[in-house]
Design an enzyme around this catalytic site. Sequence first.
Site, PDB file in Angstrom:
ATOM      1  CD  GLU A  94      -3.781 -20.296  -0.493  1.00  0.00           C
ATOM      2  OE1 GLU A  94      -2.597 -20.578  -0.527  1.00  0.00           O
ATOM      3  OE2 GLU A  94      -4.594 -19.669  -1.282  1.00  0.00           O
ATOM      4  CB  CYS A 107      -4.129 -14.163   8.082  1.00  0.00           C
ATOM      5  SG  CYS A 107      -4.896 -13.415   6.565  1.00  0.00           S
ATOM      6  CB  CYS A 114     -11.194 -13.064  -4.356  1.00  0.00           C
ATOM      7  SG  CYS A 114     -11.990 -11.280  -3.819  1.00  0.00           S
ATOM      8  CB  CYS A 118      -7.452  -6.061  -6.316  1.00  0.00           C
ATOM      9  SG  CYS A 118      -9.014  -5.547  -5.270  1.00  0.00           S
ATOM     10  CB  CYS A 121      -4.827  -9.066  -5.418  1.00  0.00           C
ATOM     11  SG  CYS A 121      -5.258 -10.317  -4.100  1.00  0.00           S
ATOM     12  CB  CYS A 345      -0.911  -8.653   1.955  1.00  0.00           C
ATOM     13  SG  CYS A 345      -0.742  -8.345   3.671  1.00  0.00           S
TER      14      CYS A 345
HETATM   15  N1  SAH Z   1     -10.802  -8.410   0.133  1.00  0.00           N
HETATM   16  C1  SAH Z   1     -10.411  -7.658   1.314  1.00  0.00           C
HETATM   17  C2  SAH Z   1      -9.778  -8.784   2.295  1.00  0.00           C
HETATM   18  C3  SAH Z   1      -8.357  -9.107   1.718  1.00  0.00           C
HETATM   19  S1  SAH Z   1      -7.169  -8.354   2.753  1.00  0.00           S
HETATM   20  C4  SAH Z   1      -9.694  -6.403   1.090  1.00  0.00           C
HETATM   21  O1  SAH Z   1      -9.344  -6.296   0.143  1.00  0.00           O
HETATM   22  O2  SAH Z   1      -9.505  -5.801   2.150  1.00  0.00           O
HETATM   23  C5  SAH Z   1      -5.625  -8.224   1.883  1.00  0.00           C
HETATM   24  C6  SAH Z   1      -4.902  -7.105   1.767  1.00  0.00           C
HETATM   25  O3  SAH Z   1      -3.803  -7.501   1.045  1.00  0.00           O
HETATM   26  C7  SAH Z   1      -5.854  -6.030   1.161  1.00  0.00           C
HETATM   27  O4  SAH Z   1      -5.341  -4.722   1.926  1.00  0.00           O
HETATM   28  C8  SAH Z   1      -5.091  -6.084  -0.299  1.00  0.00           C
HETATM   29  O5  SAH Z   1      -5.361  -4.685  -0.671  1.00  0.00           O
HETATM   30  C9  SAH Z   1      -3.898  -6.356   0.015  1.00  0.00           C
HETATM   31  N2  SAH Z   1      -2.876  -6.839  -1.063  1.00  0.00           N
HETATM   32  C10 SAH Z   1      -3.495  -7.421  -2.244  1.00  0.00           C
HETATM   33  N3  SAH Z   1      -2.464  -8.220  -2.963  1.00  0.00           N
HETATM   34  C11 SAH Z   1      -1.234  -7.665  -2.369  1.00  0.00           C
HETATM   35  C12 SAH Z   1      -0.031  -7.678  -2.798  1.00  0.00           C
HETATM   36  N4  SAH Z   1       0.283  -8.512  -3.736  1.00  0.00           N
HETATM   37  N5  SAH Z   1       1.065  -7.201  -1.966  1.00  0.00           N
HETATM   38  C13 SAH Z   1       0.598  -6.772  -0.872  1.00  0.00           C
HETATM   39  N6  SAH Z   1      -0.681  -6.358  -0.591  1.00  0.00           N
HETATM   40  C14 SAH Z   1      -1.649  -6.944  -1.113  1.00  0.00           C
END
Ligand code: SAH
Length: 365
Positions: A94, A107, A114, A118, A121, A345
Site C-alpha cells: 500500500e 507515504c 510488518c 505494536c 497498529c 497512520c
Molecule cells: N514501523 C515504522 C514505520 C511505520 S510509521 C515505525 O513504527 O515508525 C507509522 C506510524 O504510525 C508510526 O509512528 C506508528 O507508531 C503510527 N501508528 C501506528 N498505528 C497507529 C494508529 N492506529 N493510529 C495512529 N498512528 C499509528
Amino acid sequence: MNEEKAHLAGLSLSELADFVKEFGEPPFRARQLFHNLQARRLRDFDEMTDLPKPLRARLADRATPATLTVESRYISEDGTRRLLMRTHDNLPVETVFIPEERRDTICFSSQSGCPLKCDFCLTAQLGLLRTLTAGEIVEQIIIALNDAYGVSVEPPRGTNLVAMGAGEPMLAFEPLMQALRVMADKEGLFIVPNRVTVSTAGVVPRIRELATTLDRPHLAISLSAPTNELRDRLMPINKRWPLDELMRACKDFEKSLKAGERFTFEYVMLDGVNDSDEHARQLAKLLNRYNLKAKINLIPHNPAESLPYLPSSMERIESFKRVLAAKGLHAFVRRPRGRDIYAACGQLAARRVNAITQLPIVQRA
Ligand code: SAH
C-alpha cells in the site's frame, strides 16, 4: 510475472549499464532505458518508442519494468489517495498519496505486512509477509506519481517521501537505501534523500548505521510511551532495544544532523493509556535527560474496530502539548489524513472498503 526476469525499476544507471552490456547492446541504451523508466516513469516497454521494436520484444522476454499491479484505489474526502497493489507473488502493498499545500507527500511501504507487534497498529495484524525489494519501493513512487499527476508529468512542486507505510523500514535497510540511491538520480525521479523521512520503531543498530550513511534521509522515531513498562506493552520491540539504548542511539545520531535539521519523535495518542499530563511530564523528563533537540509529533490514534484503543480528545492532546511546552519541548499535532479510506497512520492492512469514492482502475497507473 516471471520470477527470472530482471526487475529494472530498482536498478541504478550503472547497474542498468551492466544489464545492457550483458544483453549485447551499446552503452547508450542504458541511459535511454533509465530515462524511460525513471524520468518518464513508463511501465511498459512498448511505450518506450525510442527503442527499436525488436529490442523492446527482446527486453520484454528477459526483463520487466513493472512488477506491481494496482488492485484498487481509494480517494478520501480530504483528497488523500490510497493505492492497494499486489506484488508478483500476490502480496499486498500500500502507498498513500497525501496532497498538501506546499508540497505533496507520498507515504510508501517497506514491507508487505510488518513483523513488529505494536498493539495499536492495524498493519501488525497482518504479520510479516515479506520485505519489499528496491524495485518494489521505487515502483510504488512511480505508480503514485503517475496516478496523481499523469504519466511523465513532472510533480509541480516536487515531492516529499516518507517511509511510514506498512513495515519497519530499518528491517528493509538494504533495499530501502538502494531505492533511495536510484530515486535521487537527477536524470530520473530526482527525489533526493533530503526530501525523504524514514520512520523507525527503534531498531537501534540501524539508527547508528544511518547516522554514518552519506546522503542519508531524515529520521523519525516512533516513541509512543515515556517509560519502559508502558512501551514494553505497546511496542514489544522495546524489550529488545529499551528506551535508554534508544535514547543513546538518538543522542549519537544528533551528531550527524546538519544545520537546521531536527529529527522527530512520533507519539501516538491513545485515550487513557499514554496521554495524561503525568505521561507528558515523564516524556519531557526522558528527552531532557538526554538533552535531545527533537520535534515531537503527536498523532491522534486512528481507530479501527479490531484495535482496543480510542483516540485521545483534542483537549487532552492540547493539555499534553502544554505540559511539554512548559518543559521547553515543542510538539505538533499531526492532522489525520485519509482516515475514511483506511489510509491514515497505522491503518494500512490491505483493507478493501466499499467507499463511494472508490474508482475503478480505467487506465494502467
Ligand atoms: N514501523 C515504522 C514505520 C511505520 S510509521 C515505525 O513504527 O515508525 C507509522 C506510524 O504510525 C508510526 O509512528 C506508528 O507508531 C503510527 N501508528 C501506528 N498505528 C497507529 C494508529 N492506529 N493510529 C495512529 N498512528 C499509528
